[in-house]
Write a protein that holds these residues in place. Sequence first.
Motif, PDB file in Angstrom:
ATOM      1  N   VAL A  65      -7.135  14.235   0.090  1.00 59.44           N
ATOM      2  CA  VAL A  65      -5.727  13.861  -0.051  1.00 59.44           C
ATOM      3  C   VAL A  65      -4.854  14.786   0.791  1.00 59.44           C
ATOM      4  N   SER A  66      -5.159  16.078   0.796  1.00 57.71           N
ATOM      5  CA  SER A  66      -4.409  17.026   1.625  1.00 57.71           C
ATOM      6  C   SER A  66      -4.442  16.616   3.093  1.00 57.71           C
ATOM      7  N   HIS A  67      -5.622  16.254   3.578  1.00 59.06           N
ATOM      8  CA  HIS A  67      -5.766  15.835   4.977  1.00 59.06           C
ATOM      9  C   HIS A  67      -4.976  14.555   5.242  1.00 59.06           C
ATOM     10  N   ALA A  68      -5.058  13.607   4.312  1.00 60.67           N
ATOM     11  CA  ALA A  68      -4.353  12.336   4.488  1.00 60.67           C
ATOM     12  C   ALA A  68      -2.840  12.541   4.463  1.00 60.67           C
ATOM     13  N   LEU A  69      -2.350  13.382   3.551  1.00 61.72           N
ATOM     14  CA  LEU A  69      -0.905  13.638   3.491  1.00 61.72           C
ATOM     15  C   LEU A  69      -0.432  14.396   4.724  1.00 61.72           C
ATOM     16  N   ARG A  70      -1.223  15.351   5.177  1.00 60.65           N
ATOM     17  CA  ARG A  70      -0.876  16.098   6.385  1.00 60.65           C
ATOM     18  C   ARG A  70      -0.771  15.145   7.582  1.00 60.65           C
ATOM     19  N   ALA A  71      -1.722  14.227   7.694  1.00 62.68           N
ATOM     20  CA  ALA A  71      -1.700  13.242   8.781  1.00 62.68           C
ATOM     21  C   ALA A  71      -0.470  12.341   8.679  1.00 62.68           C
ATOM     22  N   ALA A  72      -0.112  11.954   7.449  1.00 63.12           N
ATOM     23  CA  ALA A  72       1.061  11.100   7.248  1.00 63.12           C
ATOM     24  C   ALA A  72       2.344  11.843   7.604  1.00 63.12           C
ATOM     25  N   LEU A  73       2.384  13.141   7.331  1.00 61.92           N
ATOM     26  CA  LEU A  73       3.549  13.945   7.720  1.00 61.92           C
ATOM     27  C   LEU A  73       3.658  14.049   9.240  1.00 61.92           C
ATOM     28  N   ILE A  74       2.540  14.319   9.879  1.00 60.24           N
ATOM     29  CA  ILE A  74       2.526  14.483  11.337  1.00 60.24           C
ATOM     30  C   ILE A  74       2.882  13.183  12.045  1.00 60.24           C
ATOM     31  N   SER A  75       2.379  12.065  11.521  1.00 56.67           N
ATOM     32  CA  SER A  75       2.640  10.769  12.151  1.00 56.67           C
ATOM     33  C   SER A  75       4.045  10.241  11.865  1.00 56.67           C
ATOM     34  N   GLY A  76       4.733  10.857  10.898  1.00 55.99           N
ATOM     35  CA  GLY A  76       6.060  10.391  10.536  1.00 55.99           C
ATOM     36  C   GLY A  76       6.065   9.328   9.456  1.00 55.99           C
ATOM     37  N   GLU A  77       4.888   8.995   8.957  1.00 54.17           N
ATOM     38  CA  GLU A  77       4.799   8.009   7.882  1.00 54.17           C
ATOM     39  C   GLU A  77       5.491   8.533   6.624  1.00 54.17           C
ATOM     40  N   PRO A 107      -5.279  14.970  -8.430  1.00 56.48           N
ATOM     41  CA  PRO A 107      -5.654  15.492  -7.107  1.00 56.48           C
ATOM     42  C   PRO A 107      -4.497  15.417  -6.104  1.00 56.48           C
ATOM     43  N   VAL A 108      -3.589  14.477  -6.300  1.00 56.05           N
ATOM     44  CA  VAL A 108      -2.425  14.388  -5.411  1.00 56.05           C
ATOM     45  C   VAL A 108      -1.501  15.578  -5.666  1.00 56.05           C
ATOM     46  N   ARG A 109      -1.258  15.894  -6.937  1.00 58.23           N
ATOM     47  CA  ARG A 109      -0.437  17.072  -7.266  1.00 58.23           C
ATOM     48  C   ARG A 109      -1.053  18.335  -6.671  1.00 58.23           C
ATOM     49  N   GLU A 110      -2.363  18.474  -6.827  1.00 58.41           N
ATOM     50  CA  GLU A 110      -3.054  19.649  -6.288  1.00 58.41           C
ATOM     51  C   GLU A 110      -2.924  19.714  -4.773  1.00 58.41           C
ATOM     52  N   ALA A 111      -3.073  18.572  -4.115  1.00 60.96           N
ATOM     53  CA  ALA A 111      -2.949  18.524  -2.654  1.00 60.96           C
ATOM     54  C   ALA A 111      -1.525  18.871  -2.231  1.00 60.96           C
ATOM     55  N   MET A 112      -0.546  18.367  -2.976  1.00 58.26           N
ATOM     56  CA  MET A 112       0.847  18.665  -2.645  1.00 58.26           C
ATOM     57  C   MET A 112       1.141  20.159  -2.812  1.00 58.26           C
ATOM     58  N   LEU A 113       0.537  20.779  -3.819  1.00 60.39           N
ATOM     59  CA  LEU A 113       0.702  22.223  -3.991  1.00 60.39           C
ATOM     60  C   LEU A 113       0.082  22.981  -2.823  1.00 60.39           C
ATOM     61  N   ASP A 114      -1.074  22.517  -2.343  1.00 64.71           N
ATOM     62  CA  ASP A 114      -1.694  23.132  -1.169  1.00 64.71           C
ATOM     63  C   ASP A 114      -0.758  23.044   0.037  1.00 64.71           C
ATOM     64  N   LEU A 115      -0.168  21.873   0.250  1.00 60.24           N
ATOM     65  CA  LEU A 115       0.734  21.688   1.377  1.00 60.24           C
ATOM     66  C   LEU A 115       2.003  22.520   1.220  1.00 60.24           C
ATOM     67  N   ALA A 116       2.462  22.695  -0.008  1.00 57.81           N
ATOM     68  CA  ALA A 116       3.635  23.542  -0.256  1.00 57.81           C
ATOM     69  C   ALA A 116       3.321  24.995   0.082  1.00 57.81           C
ATOM     70  N   GLY A 143       3.653  25.578   3.566  1.00 54.10           N
ATOM     71  CA  GLY A 143       5.018  25.434   4.070  1.00 54.10           C
ATOM     72  C   GLY A 143       5.313  24.070   4.671  1.00 54.10           C
ATOM     73  N   LEU A 144       4.440  23.094   4.442  1.00 51.24           N
ATOM     74  CA  LEU A 144       4.637  21.765   5.014  1.00 51.24           C
ATOM     75  C   LEU A 144       5.542  20.887   4.168  1.00 51.24           C
ATOM     76  N   VAL A 145       5.606  21.150   2.874  1.00 57.53           N
ATOM     77  CA  VAL A 145       6.487  20.405   1.970  1.00 57.53           C
ATOM     78  C   VAL A 145       7.154  21.399   1.024  1.00 57.53           C
ATOM     79  N   GLU A 146       8.236  20.952   0.415  1.00 54.39           N
ATOM     80  CA  GLU A 146       8.917  21.758  -0.589  1.00 54.39           C
ATOM     81  C   GLU A 146       8.846  21.025  -1.922  1.00 54.39           C
ATOM     82  N   PRO A 147       8.351  21.706  -2.947  1.00 49.71           N
ATOM     83  CA  PRO A 147       8.329  21.058  -4.264  1.00 49.71           C
ATOM     84  C   PRO A 147       9.727  20.956  -4.826  1.00 49.71           C
TER      85      PRO A 147
END
Length: 75
Positions: free
Chosen positions: A20-32, A54-63, A66-70
């Motif tokens: 999920v972390s990889h998929a969200l990172r890709a969606a951020l980079i692509s602008g999705e 697992p989505v919450r956990e992935a979002m915490l990893d991205l936070a 520094g890629l997202v702000e909770p």
Amino acid sequence: MGHLKHRDLNVGRERLRDQVSHALRAALISGELRPGVVYSAPTLAGDFGISATPVREAMLDLAREGLVEPVRNKG
């Protein structure tokens, strides 16, 4: 309606959280996923067809990266 196009996660050795972390990172980079928009774990989980944990956990990893702000109690 979900924010992400339906995404299939790979069944294999990689943890679901990492997939999920990889998929969200890709969606951020692509602008999705766009800056300034609040995305909720339950909604994104629905897009992936998985539970929100697992989505919450992935979002915490991205936070931590520094890629997202909770936003407490919002997404």
